[in-house]
Design an enzyme around this catalytic site. Sequence first.
Site, PDB file in Angstrom:
ATOM      1  N   ARG A  27       0.815  -1.209   0.000  1.00  0.00           N
ATOM      2  CA  ARG A  27       0.000   0.000   0.000  1.00  0.00           C
ATOM      3  C   ARG A  27       0.854   1.267   0.000  1.00  0.00           C
ATOM      4  O   ARG A  27       0.364   2.345  -0.297  1.00  0.00           O
ATOM      5  CB  ARG A  27      -0.928   0.006   1.216  1.00  0.00           C
ATOM      6  CG  ARG A  27      -1.940  -1.126   1.215  1.00  0.00           C
ATOM      7  CD  ARG A  27      -2.588  -1.302   2.571  1.00  0.00           C
ATOM      8  NE  ARG A  27      -3.527  -0.241   2.877  1.00  0.00           N
ATOM      9  CZ  ARG A  27      -4.835  -0.318   2.674  1.00  0.00           C
ATOM     10  NH1 ARG A  27      -5.351  -1.404   2.142  1.00  0.00           N
ATOM     11  NH2 ARG A  27      -5.623   0.673   3.001  1.00  0.00           N
ATOM     12  N   HIS A 503       2.284  23.124 -30.937  1.00  0.00           N
ATOM     13  CA  HIS A 503       1.613  24.217 -30.236  1.00  0.00           C
ATOM     14  C   HIS A 503       2.287  24.532 -28.904  1.00  0.00           C
ATOM     15  O   HIS A 503       1.616  24.944 -27.954  1.00  0.00           O
ATOM     16  CB  HIS A 503       0.131  23.882 -30.031  1.00  0.00           C
ATOM     17  CG  HIS A 503      -0.625  23.723 -31.308  1.00  0.00           C
ATOM     18  ND1 HIS A 503      -0.884  24.777 -32.159  1.00  0.00           N
ATOM     19  CD2 HIS A 503      -1.147  22.617 -31.912  1.00  0.00           C
ATOM     20  CE1 HIS A 503      -1.550  24.331 -33.214  1.00  0.00           C
ATOM     21  NE2 HIS A 503      -1.720  23.026 -33.094  1.00  0.00           N
ATOM     22  N   LYS A 603      -0.173   2.900  -2.692  1.00  0.00           N
ATOM     23  CA  LYS A 603      -0.983   2.094  -3.604  1.00  0.00           C
ATOM     24  C   LYS A 603      -2.439   2.528  -3.600  1.00  0.00           C
ATOM     25  O   LYS A 603      -3.068   2.643  -4.642  1.00  0.00           O
ATOM     26  CB  LYS A 603      -0.880   0.617  -3.201  1.00  0.00           C
ATOM     27  CG  LYS A 603      -1.565  -0.340  -4.171  1.00  0.00           C
ATOM     28  CD  LYS A 603      -0.864  -0.353  -5.507  1.00  0.00           C
ATOM     29  CE  LYS A 603      -1.502  -1.279  -6.497  1.00  0.00           C
ATOM     30  NZ  LYS A 603      -0.916  -1.116  -7.843  1.00  0.00           N
TER      31      LYS A 603
END
Length: 608
Positions: A27, A503, A603
């Site tokens: 995580r 651009h 995560k």
Amino acid sequence: MCGIIGIVGAEDVADRLLDGLRRLEYRGYDSAGIATVVGGHIERRRAQGKLVNLAKVLAAEPLPGTTGIAHTRWATHGAPTTSNAHPHATEEVAVVHNGIIENFKALRDELIGRGRVFTSETDTEVVAHLVSELIEQGAEPADAVAQVLPRLHGAFALAVLFRKHPDLLIGARLGSPLVVGYGEGETYLGSDALALAPLTQRIAYLDEGDWVVVTRDGAQVFDKDNVPVERAVTLSGVSGAMIDKGNHRHFMLKEIYEQPVVVAQTLRSYVRRIDDQVSLPIPDFDLSAIRRVTIVACGTSFYAGMVAKYWFEQFARMPVDLDVASEFRYRAPVMEPEGGLALFISQSGETADTLAALRHARAEGQKIAVVVNVPTSSMAREADLLLPSHAGPEIGVASTKAFTCQLAVLAALVANVARAKGRLTPEEEKDIVRHLSEAPSAINQALAQDEAVQALAPLIVPARDVLYLGRGTDYPLALEGALKLKEISYIHAEGYAAGEMKHGPIALIDEAVPVIVIAPSGPLFEKTVSNMQEVQARGGKVVLISDEDGIAAAGEGCLATLALPKVHPLIAPMVYAVPVQLLAYHVAVIKGTDVDQPRNLAKSVTVE
């Protein structure tokens, strides 16, 4: 993001708490800690950095105690230091917390005004002091927590440990997941089922606003109005074995290589080869009534949504809005009161921005569809139409297999909507089924180019800036490739629609800026090659990713080329995701960065 595990047990729990934290490492985190009740007082062990540092602290200072809480922290308020690591404690309580307390400053000022002394910079510590004050005034733990929870604004999952009650934990959730696990003579709290898998398969998911009193004998859940409620106990089905890397050096590489299999698994849930139809898990959902689609997601999932926007417009001829979840609610979006479908895409199903956007769309009268990799997550449980992406657990922080599985699900959804709207003939649907069925094999062929990508990586490593170009559905792939490189190699990279180069971004081109061009042969190939030649004319070093026909037509003068199988444009995003993932991986490996747990990233992001 952060991870929580708590145990009310019959024997010392520190080792099992540490093992649970290891299962939550995927995580993302930057500090960790454990607290238990020992001899009538609270003891803590905390460390900055990886869990190996906490393990060393525990080895030097063992932590007894049969009830405890543990946490991996991803810093929000305050630097990732030991003093800011969870659990946060007073003499009476210890607290671990996922999420964010938005009104913490006002609460902190109030508490300081009453003489409370803070030892961290975190928002979490206010919870410990608020509960502790009431305990010191004679309140029972459940009464104290019930009084404090309404004062907390934001998103949180909490687990609270009490000095005077060594066989008790209290948990609560609002906007951040928390599960209860039931064992034999033990009960558990966890931020997900994976953390509890070695301990029990019997779990209950707390609903939004729930809080729970946990003892060895079980758990009593209360809703946001403090009314006792029952929450269904289910079998999680999550393996208790630690997920490992197999023969791969990193989880990310393993997950890249799993893509042919997991995409095939996902497609099997949506594609019926017997009658050449694409199906959905809930066929009675009235797709023909949809008049407008709003797609909302974050990060890699957002780029999957960009691809889906092209598909919806091409195949279903429907208007589609696309939003970054963190911006969605704040621009006051105008949504169709009738026939509006809001489609949310998330790996974890717990991403705070996306979950908040889902609830806003629900309040605006939208039907809710969710593409998610965790079918027991908050988003999944709140969906009208649940579309699981069967990628399996994804441990590497940088998403790979979840992305390609999301694309597989989205392609199936688009085909279903197109058929329901009368935009797809049976022959056209057969073509879609055939092309989708070719995707796993084509992804496997793309993986065969791993050595070529590895040889290419040293050309990218010295760069400070890298540009990625693509047109059509290759434009989201350019954005995704740039994101992967940023995430794990820490090289600045940007993705652009190829036609936008002239651009402004073309001013950045020189021989020190590699330009990755994603250009499979097809209707947009010549336009993309024209933009590529503009780069080359200004000394830019081009890496062309195409098929053999494309490379034969345009590969001359490139720094390098990478040949992929020739595929239908529908499945090209799934196939061309592989080389951009591999390129980021090999560049990161050469640079020596932490591939699976890159700095500052988590995560599952459970704060806005």
